[in-house]
Design a protein around this motif. Sequence first.
Motif, short mmCIF file in Angstrom:
data_model
loop_
_atom_site.label_atom_id
_atom_site.label_comp_id
_atom_site.label_asym_id
_atom_site.label_seq_id
_atom_site.Cartn_x
_atom_site.Cartn_y
_atom_site.Cartn_z
N PRO A 182 -0.63 19.02 -11.50
CA PRO A 182 0.63 19.47 -10.86
C PRO A 182 0.34 20.73 -9.88
CG PRO A 182 0.47 19.89 -13.29
CD PRO A 182 -0.87 19.07 -12.88
N LEU A 183 -0.51 21.69 -10.19
CA LEU A 183 -0.40 22.85 -9.33
C LEU A 183 -0.97 22.47 -8.15
CD1 LEU A 183 -1.86 25.47 -12.12
CD2 LEU A 183 0.59 25.18 -11.24
N LYS A 184 -1.93 21.78 -8.01
CA LYS A 184 -2.58 21.32 -6.64
C LYS A 184 -1.62 20.65 -5.74
CE LYS A 184 -7.34 21.53 -7.79
NZ LYS A 184 -8.74 20.68 -7.99
N MET A 185 -0.90 19.66 -6.76
CA MET A 185 0.23 18.93 -5.72
C MET A 185 1.31 19.52 -5.35
SD MET A 185 -0.49 15.93 -5.42
CE MET A 185 0.77 15.08 -5.00
N ASN A 186 1.63 20.92 -6.00
CA ASN A 186 2.69 21.76 -5.45
C ASN A 186 2.57 22.22 -4.04
OD1 ASN A 186 4.35 21.63 -7.59
ND2 ASN A 186 3.46 23.18 -8.58
N VAL A 187 0.98 22.34 -3.81
CA VAL A 187 0.65 22.69 -2.53
C VAL A 187 0.48 21.63 -1.42
CG1 VAL A 187 -1.23 23.90 -1.23
CG2 VAL A 187 -0.48 24.80 -3.68
N LEU A 188 -0.10 20.63 -2.19
CA LEU A 188 -0.62 19.46 -1.07
C LEU A 188 0.69 18.32 -0.97
CD1 LEU A 188 -4.04 18.44 -2.85
CD2 LEU A 188 -3.35 19.94 -0.61
N SER A 189 1.45 18.41 -1.91
CA SER A 189 2.86 17.66 -1.70
C SER A 189 4.00 17.74 -0.75
CB SER A 189 3.56 17.19 -3.05
OG SER A 189 4.49 16.33 -3.09
N LYS A 190 3.59 17.70 0.48
CA LYS A 190 4.67 18.10 1.36
C LYS A 190 4.90 16.85 2.34
CE LYS A 190 4.00 22.56 0.81
NZ LYS A 190 5.04 23.23 -0.17
N TRP A 239 0.62 -1.26 -0.25
CA TRP A 239 0.14 -0.03 0.01
C TRP A 239 0.90 1.21 0.02
CZ3 TRP A 239 -4.77 0.54 -1.33
CH2 TRP A 239 -5.84 -0.55 -1.20
N ILE A 240 2.18 1.09 0.43
CA ILE A 240 2.91 2.32 0.06
C ILE A 240 3.36 2.59 -1.23
CG2 ILE A 240 5.37 3.05 0.86
CD1 ILE A 240 5.16 1.86 3.44
N LEU A 241 3.44 1.51 -2.05
CA LEU A 241 3.69 1.62 -3.49
C LEU A 241 2.42 2.10 -4.12
CD1 LEU A 241 5.35 -1.88 -4.24
CD2 LEU A 241 6.29 0.42 -4.32
N VAL A 242 1.06 1.72 -3.49
CA VAL A 242 0.01 2.47 -4.04
C VAL A 242 -0.03 3.73 -3.85
CG1 VAL A 242 -2.66 2.39 -3.76
CG2 VAL A 242 -1.44 0.41 -3.68
N ALA A 243 0.51 4.17 -2.65
CA ALA A 243 0.57 5.88 -2.12
C ALA A 243 1.61 6.39 -3.32
CB ALA A 243 1.02 6.07 -0.91
N VAL A 244 2.69 5.79 -3.59
CA VAL A 244 3.70 6.41 -4.51
C VAL A 244 3.08 6.56 -6.03
CG1 VAL A 244 5.96 5.99 -5.88
CG2 VAL A 244 5.56 5.60 -3.20
N SER A 245 2.12 5.48 -6.45
CA SER A 245 1.51 5.50 -7.82
C SER A 245 0.40 6.68 -7.41
CB SER A 245 1.11 4.36 -7.98
OG SER A 245 -0.16 3.88 -7.37
N MET A 246 0.01 6.68 -6.65
CA MET A 246 -1.15 7.76 -6.65
C MET A 246 -0.46 9.20 -6.57
SD MET A 246 -4.51 8.30 -6.22
CE MET A 246 -5.07 6.59 -5.37
N ASP A 247 0.68 9.33 -5.76
CA ASP A 247 1.31 10.50 -5.88
C ASP A 247 1.98 11.06 -7.29
OD1 ASP A 247 2.63 12.65 -4.20
OD2 ASP A 247 4.33 12.02 -5.76
N ARG A 248 2.09 9.78 -8.24
CA ARG A 248 2.73 10.13 -9.38
C ARG A 248 1.61 10.73 -10.18
NH1 ARG A 248 7.76 11.72 -9.05
NH2 ARG A 248 6.33 12.23 -7.12
N MET A 249 0.29 9.93 -10.06
CA MET A 249 -0.51 10.18 -10.94
C MET A 249 -1.24 11.52 -10.91
SD MET A 249 -4.16 10.69 -11.02
CE MET A 249 -4.85 9.19 -9.42
N LEU A 250 -1.39 12.05 -9.45
CA LEU A 250 -1.91 13.29 -9.02
C LEU A 250 -0.90 14.34 -9.68
CD1 LEU A 250 -3.16 12.83 -5.52
CD2 LEU A 250 -4.79 13.15 -7.82
#
Length: 235
Positions: A135-143, A119-130
């Motif tokens: 990309p603009l929203k992920m710049n704010v949420l990706s912390k 499920w950590i791999l799932v989280a990584v794939s979800m992060d890549r997809m988002l």
Amino acid sequence: MNSTGDYEYPAYDYDFEDYAYDFLAKWDIICAVLSSTIIVIGVLGNLLTVLVFLTRERRKSNIGIYLSALAIADILVLTLPAMEFWLILVLHRFIRHSSDFLCKLLPYVTFVLPCVSAWILVAVSMDRMLRVCAPLKMNVLSKPKHAILVVAAVTVTVSAIFLPLIPGCVLERFGNISTCHLHKSIITAKALSDLSMAFLFAAPFLIMLINNSIILVKVAGCAERYCGKSRESDT
């Protein structure tokens, strides 16, 4: 030549039991070398991964947090379930039958730790997809703090799902023999198999397949638009 009636049977010089014993002894040696090598290299490699991704620069990215958590989970898999398998395969010792604590701990971590890794791999794939789709929203949420919260949520959720294994695994003694097995009134082997199949294989595989498909479609669309603009500028 030994003969019976009109047919003569050849006399064999080797003993089948000795041949089988030699084969099993050689197989044990091969398994011991391979499993030991995999465990040692896996632990060392994941330790190096943790050291690399915990440097000051890497700690600032959420992907560094995810991969560090994945490496730690894999180290635990190699030092607990894999080590138990090594003891069974090489030394023929079933340590989960030796105490009530190990009877409950080892089956629990055998299912929980690989599931956490998946499920950590799932989280990584979800992060890549988002990142590709928004990309603009992920710049704010990706912390990093958000990645830590996701890893914590995955660990707690998976641990809670397999929690019935702790009371469900019981150690029974029959004279001098102890056996660790599932208590059918709490959880059955079929229920445990279905649970692990769903949360360890089916659901993570399906989610990662969808995420990677979305990424491929998005990248292909961007590449097509870029190529179209290039052709228009050339003309």
